[in-house]
Design an enzyme around this catalytic site. Sequence first.
Site, PDB file in Angstrom:
ATOM      1  CG  ASP A 409      36.252  47.781  42.710  1.00  0.00           C
ATOM      2  OD1 ASP A 409      37.197  47.278  42.088  1.00  0.00           O
ATOM      3  OD2 ASP A 409      36.178  47.793  43.961  1.00  0.00           O
ATOM      4  CD  GLU A 462      37.608  43.902  39.996  1.00  0.00           C
ATOM      5  OE1 GLU A 462      38.767  43.548  40.275  1.00  0.00           O
ATOM      6  OE2 GLU A 462      36.864  44.478  40.807  1.00  0.00           O
TER       7      GLU A 462
END
Length: 731
Positions: A409, A462
């Site tokens: 993330d 990401e």
Amino acid sequence: MDLIKNALTNDVLNTQCSDPFGCLGLQESPSKKGLSLIVWQPEAASIRVLAIDSDKELTKMSETDNQGLFLAEWPKTTTRFHYRLEITYKDGSVYTLVDPYQFPNTTFVDPEHHQASLYKSQGAIRAGAKVNDQITIQGTRFAVYAPAARSVSVVGDFNAWDGRTHPMSSNGDGVWRLFIPDVNHGARYKFEIRSKNGDVLPHRSDPYAHRIEQFPSFASVTCFDDKHVWQDQAWVNRKIEDIYEKPMSIYELHIGSWRRSGDNQPLTYLEIKDQLVPYVKEMGYTHVELLPITEYPFDGSWGYQPVGLYAVTSRFGTPEDFKALVDALHQANIGVIMDWVPAHFPADSHGLANFDGSKQYEYPDPKKGWHPEWNSLIYDFGKDHVVNYLISNAVYWLEEFHIDGLRVDAVASMLYLDYSREDGEWIPNKDGGNHNYEAIDFLRRLNETVYLNHPRCFTVAEESTAFPGVSKPTYMNGLGFGFKWNMGWMNDSLTYIKRDPIYRQHHQGELSFSMVYAYDEQFVLPISHDEVVHGKGSMIAKMPGDAWQKFANLRAFSAYMYFHPGKKLNFMGNEFAQGQEWSHERSLDWHLLDIDFHKAQQSLSKDLNHLYQNEPSLQYDHSHYGFEWISYDDSANSILAFARKAKDSEEHTVAIINFTPTPHGNYRIGVPRAGRYQVIMDTDDTHYTGSGYAQIKEYSTEFSVSHGRNQSIELQVPPLSGVLLKWLGES
């Protein structure tokens, strides 16, 4: 006696002892004439010393004052021995325990370990203290890294959360250790840390705890319940294949809101296992991606503010229950990806923030260590123990829970020192730039560790910027990720599809531009949870037009996504056109499947997944040899046409996507080969609640030049639709 009393008064009594083995347990008496047993039990009324392996009384201890200090002495001829203590407390209760301070911490040496496997030597670990060839004392060895602490104690249900009872010992390496006999599975505990200046900090959860309770205690829990017997050997031992040439259709999932019980309670790991596995299998997804399941205190963070990277969130069950879920998915040939958050952590008082009274885990300067967008702290990637803590955690999930992939993330926030900061709010690197060299080195080491030790596993970034080489190997100066989310494709395509079709002709480039950079990285095309929350509305709510046009637009968009090169990711609910914007506090709107439009969208999602798995031309999506434009500039009709090609064969398909409500009865396109082309997907089919405009299901080419090709076909193009034709060979 005064020497003993002074030592305890200054250290143990004031919970600031860094060497409890130097003053508790069996000691050489101050007069050097024998052995002294010193026990600190502030709530005890009397203590008897018993043999380790029987109820034979060795002696009664004397209380030296009224503060809980007890003493027994033996003559010089006595050899060292092991013992138990029978303690009668002031409330009349009687307990027998094994004194931990008869087992010097040097008995428990951290095992040798790989740099990424610190979890095997830190935290609360079941251990045995061997007394002799016949007797081993069961218990738990606790360890915690707190180099700036003045003293550390283990507190828990087993000592009434009294920091005076179990002080830990450190040998100067920053790690505090203590073996406590008879503490077994399910014991609640924390660490009581006194900082250098003498302040007692809020009780800390164990950074390596495998279980942590929910609010209000956030207590760590010893977890030695290793009952699960893995049945996924066929999956974990499968042949290593080139994942870039295999279909990957990912179902992104938030466990707490996929489905709920009648009283709006989330399903447990075991309950969701029985429903999720057959559903994902039937729908044709190859992987599930779980929003973070590491422990987190605030429901509304969805797991992206973790406090407890080594703990499966206890909201839905035990670690063993979670293993059963992963196991069942693997047995159904479904891979498991988990969202992993090494970029930042919240400042909750039981967590890592200011852990031992100093900035052990976060950057000290808030210009580098505080994340203004998420009000959280940033890991100090320049510290070896932080890097080891994080990489060890990644390996932990792959090894202990058989996780197949880590979606990392917020990578962009790690790469850039000025991420979400204004001028003057960030610290440049040594070269005056905005790249965080330490974070870059960490990510490279992370990926090298994963791929070297677990070649069947993969990582996904990401990352939303143009940082070069995110999914390139580190030997090519890349970051080493296996894949990168294609945020550019996602933003452009969603911006386009939300427009009224009458205006789309002016924005054709929003769809075609993605092919300019499609092979710069190994891309995943994501329509994730972030696109259906925080006022963005659900996917169906983004579509323009009346009800029929909304669903037709969504069907055309779905086809465009699956025909486009790149792996696929869809958030739960998108597959059946979830009506409401997603909320973590309620179930998806499964009742919508009673409505034809929604049921049809689910059928289309299922068919697209199976088409993707069975059509070789759609799987060759990470090489420019697998794609060929036919027409990208027919903006007047808002139509895209392109060919997809299989690797090492002549197999190919032709995709035509019409983004307007206008059908075309004789639309001519050039095609790669002469022969017959069969329609194998038409999102306008009545089966999907489409208009059924196109009646012809097979076409033969004509020798007629179109789009720079000698062979072409004239076909029926339905309104707001995606059509895929498969080449059947020469006529």
